[in-house]
Motif scaffolding. Sequence first.
Motif, short mmCIF file in Angstrom:
data_model
loop_
_atom_site.label_atom_id
_atom_site.label_comp_id
_atom_site.label_asym_id
_atom_site.label_seq_id
_atom_site.Cartn_x
_atom_site.Cartn_y
_atom_site.Cartn_z
N THR A 92 34.09 6.33 13.27
CA THR A 92 32.80 5.71 13.60
C THR A 92 32.72 4.28 13.07
OG1 THR A 92 31.84 6.81 11.65
CG2 THR A 92 31.51 7.87 13.78
N GLY A 93 33.34 4.03 11.92
CA GLY A 93 33.35 2.67 11.38
C GLY A 93 34.12 1.70 12.25
N LEU A 94 35.25 2.13 12.79
CA LEU A 94 36.07 1.25 13.64
C LEU A 94 35.33 0.89 14.93
CD1 LEU A 94 39.63 2.83 13.23
CD2 LEU A 94 38.79 0.67 12.28
N VAL A 95 34.57 1.83 15.47
CA VAL A 95 33.77 1.55 16.67
C VAL A 95 32.79 0.40 16.40
CG1 VAL A 95 31.97 2.45 18.22
CG2 VAL A 95 33.97 3.85 17.67
N GLY A 96 32.13 0.43 15.26
CA GLY A 96 31.19 -0.62 14.90
C GLY A 96 31.85 -1.97 14.70
N LEU A 97 33.04 -1.98 14.11
CA LEU A 97 33.76 -3.24 13.92
C LEU A 97 34.06 -3.92 15.25
CD1 LEU A 97 36.29 -2.24 11.11
CD2 LEU A 97 34.51 -3.98 10.93
N ILE A 98 34.51 -3.14 16.21
CA ILE A 98 34.82 -3.69 17.54
C ILE A 98 33.56 -4.20 18.23
CG2 ILE A 98 35.69 -3.10 19.85
CD1 ILE A 98 37.53 -1.04 18.41
N TRP A 99 32.49 -3.41 18.15
CA TRP A 99 31.25 -3.81 18.83
C TRP A 99 30.64 -5.05 18.21
CZ3 TRP A 99 29.30 -3.36 23.35
CH2 TRP A 99 27.98 -3.77 23.57
N GLY A 100 30.81 -5.28 16.91
CA GLY A 100 30.29 -6.49 16.28
C GLY A 100 30.83 -7.75 16.94
N VAL A 101 32.11 -7.72 17.31
CA VAL A 101 32.72 -8.86 18.01
C VAL A 101 32.15 -9.00 19.42
CG1 VAL A 101 34.90 -9.82 18.86
CG2 VAL A 101 34.83 -8.64 16.65
N VAL A 102 31.98 -7.85 20.12
CA VAL A 102 31.43 -7.87 21.47
C VAL A 102 30.02 -8.47 21.47
CG1 VAL A 102 30.70 -6.44 23.42
CG2 VAL A 102 32.83 -5.91 22.23
N TRP A 103 29.20 -8.05 20.52
CA TRP A 103 27.83 -8.57 20.41
C TRP A 103 27.85 -10.09 20.27
CZ3 TRP A 103 22.72 -7.66 20.75
CH2 TRP A 103 21.86 -8.55 20.11
N TYR A 104 28.67 -10.61 19.38
CA TYR A 104 28.72 -12.06 19.15
C TYR A 104 29.14 -12.81 20.40
CZ TYR A 104 29.85 -16.57 17.13
OH TYR A 104 29.88 -17.93 16.87
N LEU A 105 30.00 -12.24 21.19
CA LEU A 105 30.49 -12.90 22.39
C LEU A 105 29.45 -12.95 23.50
CD1 LEU A 105 34.14 -11.49 22.60
CD2 LEU A 105 33.42 -13.79 21.90
N PHE A 106 28.55 -11.96 23.57
CA PHE A 106 27.69 -11.84 24.74
C PHE A 106 26.20 -12.10 24.50
CE2 PHE A 106 31.45 -9.49 26.07
CZ PHE A 106 31.62 -9.97 27.37
N TYR A 107 25.70 -11.96 23.27
CA TYR A 107 24.25 -12.14 23.07
C TYR A 107 23.90 -13.62 22.95
CZ TYR A 107 19.55 -12.24 21.43
OH TYR A 107 18.21 -12.53 21.34
N ARG A 108 22.74 -13.99 23.54
CA ARG A 108 22.14 -15.32 23.36
C ARG A 108 20.62 -15.18 23.31
NH1 ARG A 108 26.84 -15.82 23.12
NH2 ARG A 108 28.20 -17.53 23.79
N ASP A 109 19.94 -16.10 22.61
CA ASP A 109 18.49 -16.19 22.64
C ASP A 109 18.05 -16.75 24.00
OD1 ASP A 109 18.00 -15.18 20.12
OD2 ASP A 109 18.11 -17.13 19.13
N PRO A 110 16.75 -16.57 24.36
CA PRO A 110 16.29 -17.03 25.67
C PRO A 110 16.60 -18.50 25.98
CG PRO A 110 14.63 -15.62 24.69
CD PRO A 110 15.69 -15.82 23.65
N LEU A 111 16.37 -19.39 25.02
CA LEU A 111 16.59 -20.81 25.28
C LEU A 111 18.07 -21.20 25.24
CD1 LEU A 111 13.61 -22.35 23.29
CD2 LEU A 111 13.82 -22.08 25.76
N ASP A 112 18.91 -20.30 24.80
CA ASP A 112 20.35 -20.59 24.70
C ASP A 112 21.16 -19.95 25.82
OD1 ASP A 112 20.06 -22.01 22.31
OD2 ASP A 112 20.13 -20.19 21.11
N HIS A 113 20.57 -19.02 26.55
CA HIS A 113 21.36 -18.25 27.52
C HIS A 113 21.63 -19.06 28.78
CE1 HIS A 113 22.96 -14.87 29.73
NE2 HIS A 113 22.84 -14.13 28.63
N PRO A 114 22.89 -19.14 29.22
CA PRO A 114 23.22 -19.97 30.38
C PRO A 114 22.75 -19.41 31.72
CG PRO A 114 25.17 -18.80 29.61
CD PRO A 114 24.09 -18.54 28.60
N ARG A 115 22.44 -18.10 31.78
CA ARG A 115 22.10 -17.50 33.07
C ARG A 115 20.61 -17.27 33.28
NH1 ARG A 115 23.41 -12.77 34.09
NH2 ARG A 115 24.17 -11.97 32.10
N VAL A 116 19.79 -17.49 32.26
CA VAL A 116 18.35 -17.31 32.43
C VAL A 116 17.76 -18.54 33.12
CG1 VAL A 116 17.72 -18.28 30.19
CG2 VAL A 116 16.23 -16.59 31.26
N ASN A 117 16.86 -18.35 34.07
CA ASN A 117 16.27 -19.51 34.74
C ASN A 117 14.84 -19.74 34.26
OD1 ASN A 117 14.70 -17.59 36.07
ND2 ASN A 117 15.67 -17.88 38.06
#
Length: 444
Positions: A176-201
Amino acid sequence: MEQLPKKTQRTSVRYGMLALVFVNVVINYLDRSNISVAGATISKDLGLSSVELGLIFSAFGWTYALLQIPGGLIADRFGPRVLYAFCLITWSIATVGQGFVRGFASLFSLRLATGAFEAPSYPINNRIVTSWFPDHERASAIALYVSGQFIGLAFLTPVLVNVQYYAGWKGLFIGTGLVGLIWGVVWYLFYRDPLDHPRVNDAELDYIEEGGGLFRGKKSGTNQPSAWSWKNLKQVFSSRTLWGVYIGQFAVNATLWFFLTWFPTYLVTYRGMDFIKSGYLASVPFLAACAGLLLSGFVSDSLVKRGRSVGMARKTPIIIGLLLSVSIIGANYTNDTTFIIFFLALAFFGSGMALISWVFVSILSPKHLIGLTGGVFNFMGNLASIVVPIVIGYLAKGGNFQPALVFIGALGFIGACSYIFLVGKVERVKIGEDEMEGELADRL
């Protein structure tokens, strides 16, 4: 004839961000509850008494609850992208470490560390939803991401039980710990705030902001004034309305933490059920809680859209849910497995209904103190994660679990009374100049 320009279609990026938060919550609760699956075996292998096991179960809550206020302040000051990635990776490292413990002290310490690094998670969740969703969608959004804790545990508890069966409890923590380690990297790659997100209009940003979403001034990398001061802290502790939701949240979390800690041990040790079978039976209450949560969220938002008062729309499902959670006491009056699971599932269904209570942080908080108020709210609620496992350990040490279920049911009733008698008119708490203006208007 001149053709009018077509209206720009609004994007729906906010739902993708909500999906990322949903997965965060699933992993968050896997690393809180894996100890419950392993509890009976750990107790046997490490020679722990029921009181010591209760202390182990509570260790997460000690740091998690105590760091909610700092966690809320951190959530106000730093962007969710970096902060959540940091939290995911560090609590996952602590989880992996639990696979190498040899005694009470080391396991207790690592559970403390897990709680510490998870502490900012729900204030961050609340900030994300407050930034990405308008008011009339917020209860549904909260219900959807909070449902991650129940959907994940409902479908993954049998998986965790089988992992432990074949790989041992140490393998369970490492996996279960290894799953979280991998997902932490995925989160950083894909999350953005509203004013920072390139696809929000602009159409989606306008829709969020016009509906009460708060993302202006929350752009990552900007320096925000600190919400911390004794005056601000006094404000979020001095409101009767806020105290009503604090007590209610403690009651909601009391039921939740029974299921996150003692529940599998109750089935195996105190009800004599087969370990593998208990894993599948344990899924039923989690599915019921998920159903209660989703029902409550969508019904509450539907009532708001139909013009019902915010107080009625938000409080009613919570009060009904807390009253339903009292039904857990019914398990004391039957030895039939079906009825035991029925009463536990009904109680957790009610607890799930009441978990939209996070919406009150967005509704009641002073606008610049949402993180601080969320931290205090989660601190008060998660005192249950300390108190409940320890009290149950003492109540059950003679081999009788019935007083423990009465204890949980009684807290549910107290929570319902808190919402009925303490939470008055639902409106944003005033502070500073706004509060002074309100008092002057009342006098005039």
